[in-house]
Design an enzyme around this catalytic site. Structure first.
Site, short mmCIF file in Angstrom:
data_model
loop_
_atom_site.label_atom_id
_atom_site.label_comp_id
_atom_site.label_asym_id
_atom_site.label_seq_id
_atom_site.Cartn_x
_atom_site.Cartn_y
_atom_site.Cartn_z
N ASP A 1 -0.04 4.98 -8.17
CA ASP A 1 -0.14 4.18 -9.37
C ASP A 1 -1.01 5.05 -10.56
O ASP A 1 -1.76 5.60 -10.28
CB ASP A 1 -0.83 2.76 -9.13
CG ASP A 1 0.01 1.85 -8.18
OD1 ASP A 1 1.30 1.87 -8.28
OD2 ASP A 1 -0.68 1.14 -7.18
N ASP B 1 7.11 -0.14 -10.15
CA ASP B 1 6.73 -1.35 -10.02
C ASP B 1 7.22 -2.15 -11.43
O ASP B 1 7.60 -3.20 -11.52
CB ASP B 1 5.26 -1.31 -10.02
CG ASP B 1 4.62 -0.96 -8.90
OD1 ASP B 1 5.07 -1.05 -7.77
OD2 ASP B 1 3.30 -0.64 -9.10
#
Length: 167
Positions: A123, A142
């Site tokens: 991330d 995401d």
């Protein structure tokens, strides 16, 4: 001449491939240019680049477990991906839904690759308010999943129910 409609919306898989490529390229960039949890402000006090590893699911759900969750979430992503491909193949003349499914599929496969190869998802996008509040870090995969899911939800309101269409 073959009937192109037998492929349904499978040509939209190209969008899934674009999502996967962009996701993996951005993850590689931040992996190579930031150290773990380093923050680089993009919009001060609101948006930063950061490098974080998530061995769990969304919001680091089950991240602190012994490792079984890696295979559990990988299995779910694989099953969902197969379902999405079948759905796309059967889909006819619905560009909105095809785009939504292709975004979700690309995002799922981008994160699945991380989970299988690296053992965690990379991330790098951090939304926060100063140092007081932070949304969990996320990535392009995401974002694609979220946009696709919102599109599917909006589609439920966009389409009329069969009984409303006749009345």
């Amino acid at each position: 001449m073959r009937d192109a409609s037998r492929f349904g919306a499978l040509p939209w898989l190209a969008l899934s491939v674009v999502v996967i490529l962009l996701d993996q390229l951005t993850k590689a960039y931040f992996q190579n240019n930031l150290s773990l949890y380093q923050q680089v402000p993009v919009i001060p006090d609101i948006l930063s680049w950061t490098l974080a590893y998530n061995p769990g699911a969304a919001f680091s759900f089950l991240a602190d477990h012994s490792g079984w969750q890696r295979w559990f979430f990988a299995g779910i992503a694989a099953i969902v991906s197969v379902v999405l491909v079948v759905w796309l193949k059967r889909l006819r003349n619905d560009t909105w839904t095809a785009i939504a499914l292709a975004l979700i599929l690309g995002g799922a496969l981008g994160n699945l690759y991380d989970r299988l190869v690296l053992g965690h998802v990379i991330d790098f996008i951090l939304v926060h308010w100063r140092q007081e509040w932070r949304y969990p870090a996320f990535n392009l995969a995401d974002s694609a999943i979220t946009v696709g899911a919102v599109m599917l939800a909006l589609d439920m309101f966009r389409k009329k129910k069969p009984e409303e269409a006749h009345g």
